[in-house]
Write an enzyme that holds these catalytic residues in place. Structure first.
Site, PDB file in Angstrom:
ATOM      1  N   GLY A  76       1.026  32.096  -3.013  1.00  0.00           N
ATOM      2  CA  GLY A  76       1.637  31.177  -2.043  1.00  0.00           C
ATOM      3  C   GLY A  76       2.719  30.325  -2.697  1.00  0.00           C
ATOM      4  O   GLY A  76       2.913  29.156  -2.338  1.00  0.00           O
TER       5      GLY A  76
ATOM      6  N   GLY B  23       5.648  28.409  -0.681  1.00  0.00           N
ATOM      7  CA  GLY B  23       5.336  27.333   0.251  1.00  0.00           C
ATOM      8  C   GLY B  23       5.763  25.978  -0.281  1.00  0.00           C
ATOM      9  O   GLY B  23       6.390  25.860  -1.340  1.00  0.00           O
ATOM     10  N   GLN B  24       5.376  24.935   0.480  1.00  0.00           N
ATOM     11  CA  GLN B  24       5.830  23.577   0.145  1.00  0.00           C
ATOM     12  C   GLN B  24       5.322  23.142  -1.227  1.00  0.00           C
ATOM     13  O   GLN B  24       6.083  22.637  -2.045  1.00  0.00           O
ATOM     14  CB  GLN B  24       5.343  22.596   1.219  1.00  0.00           C
TER      15      GLN B  24
ATOM     16  N   TYR C  18      -8.394  24.529  10.807  1.00  0.00           N
ATOM     17  CA  TYR C  18      -7.964  24.298   9.430  1.00  0.00           C
ATOM     18  C   TYR C  18      -8.980  23.433   8.691  1.00  0.00           C
ATOM     19  O   TYR C  18      -9.416  23.759   7.582  1.00  0.00           O
ATOM     20  CB  TYR C  18      -6.591  23.621   9.474  1.00  0.00           C
TER      21      TYR C  18
ATOM     22  N   ILE D 287       3.514  36.210   0.377  1.00  0.00           N
ATOM     23  CA  ILE D 287       3.487  37.351   1.309  1.00  0.00           C
ATOM     24  C   ILE D 287       4.896  37.846   1.615  1.00  0.00           C
ATOM     25  O   ILE D 287       5.102  38.972   2.037  1.00  0.00           O
ATOM     26  CB  ILE D 287       2.715  36.986   2.600  1.00  0.00           C
TER      27      ILE D 287
END
Ligand code: AKB
Length: 319
Positions: free
Chosen positions: A9, A12-13, A143, A36
């Site tokens: 990942g 991401g951020q 989440y 991904i």
């Protein structure tokens, strides 16, 4: 033995900032990034990169066998607002992704794993002010439910299989290198881009919705510190409360206006308000402080100054 680090990942951020920091510490070839999707143009030549779906166990096996990581940072997840739209997908990605990476770590003798939890593990009947480390936790988002279940598995994998997992409960994270994707706290990043591009911002949370937040540099420092801390210091094997600052949209907007005169904010509330109202307003992180020496560097004023400066200096404003 030299460390070999794998980040899942990395686009991401958090991954974007974490990869940069780990590469500056360990050297670019010792930090393997994966996501991904293919790396963005800016990230393409910064070091080894693999396109990897954390649900694809065969592909994970190939990457682990190829690089033989000693430390793994598993950041791939679906955040709160998106997971409410795609509950089954959110659950599968967050839980199955965790199992496939933890299992690969056991199979390949990985020394340490970092797995991020979130303030989303708390729920509507959790004490909202200075939320303690141990208290009622009744998350009501997919989440949050996946993060709370994940925390239990962090402890379970440590106790049953000896996998040395480290974890912190991220508050809303604010950084300039990458945009957040699909969270309830995203407004606190968007607001800076809109302030610099248009001098006005329409906020999807009410002006008095207080939430725990943190500047990205502090989050990266905490992430690396908890992962690298001596084992005997890490006494909580689920996930640590972590705090930087707490504010509501009005307080943030007032500080931006003070440092960037003329900025105005207005409000159009959406479904994310309900999620925000189920989360704490502030967090008691005394255990992270006591156990492994956590100390944030950025308060609201310093964070706003840094965001306004870095976004402009690096030409990163997305209007
Ligand atoms: C979200 O808003 O979903 C995330 C989080 C608090 O974990 N930023």
């Amino acid at each position: 033995m030299a460390e070999k680090i794998l980040i899942l990942g990395s686009e991401g951020q958090v991954g974007t900032d974490l990869a940069a920091q780990l590469r500056s510490i360990y050297g670019k070839n010792n930090v393997v990034c994966s996501d991904i999707k293919p790396a963005t143009e800016e990230n393409q030549d910064l070091g080894p990169y693999e396109v990897l779906n954390v649900l694809d166990r065969e592909a994970i096996e190939v990457v682990f066998a190829k690089y033989k990581p000693t430390m793994v940072y598993h950041l791939a997840a679906m955040l709160s607002a998106t997971a409410e739209k795609f509950p089954r997908k959110g659950w599968d990605l967050n839980m199955e992704g965790m199992f496939s990476i933890f299992d690969a770590c056991i199979d390949h003798g990985v020394k340490r794993v970092f797995w991020p939890s979130s303030i989303a593990v708390f729920g509507p009947t959790t004490p909202r002010i200075m939320t303690p480390q141990h208290c009622v936790m009744d998350p009501n988002t997919i989440y949050g439910i996946s993060k709370l279940a994940g925390e239990r598995f962090c402890e379970y994998y440590f106790e049953k299989y000896g996998l040395d997992v480290r974890s912190i409960r991220y508050p809303g994270l604010i950084g300039w290198k990458a945009l957040p994707g699909g969270g309830t706290t995203d407004y606190a990043v968007d607001i800076f881009h809109k302030a610099l591009a248009r001098n006005t911002y329409t906020c999807f949370l009410k002006e008095d919705t207080g939430l725990p937040m943190m500047y990205m540099d502090d989050a990266i420092k905490a992430t690396i510190n908890v992962t690298e801390a001596d084992s005997n210091l890490v006494q909580i094997r689920s996930s640590y409360n972590l705090s930087g600052m707490s504010f509501d949209p009005k307080t943030l907007a007032d500080e931006i206006t003070r440092q960037h005169p003329g900025f105005t904010i207005n409000y159009e509330i959406d479904a994310r308000q309900q999620i925000a109202e189920s989360w704490p307003q502030s967090i008691d992180d005394s255990m992270a402080k006591e156990h492994w020496g956590w100390k944030p560097d950025f308060d609201l004023e310093a964070m706003v100054k840094e965001m306004l400066h870095q976004l402009q200096a690096n030409d990163m404003v997305v209007g």
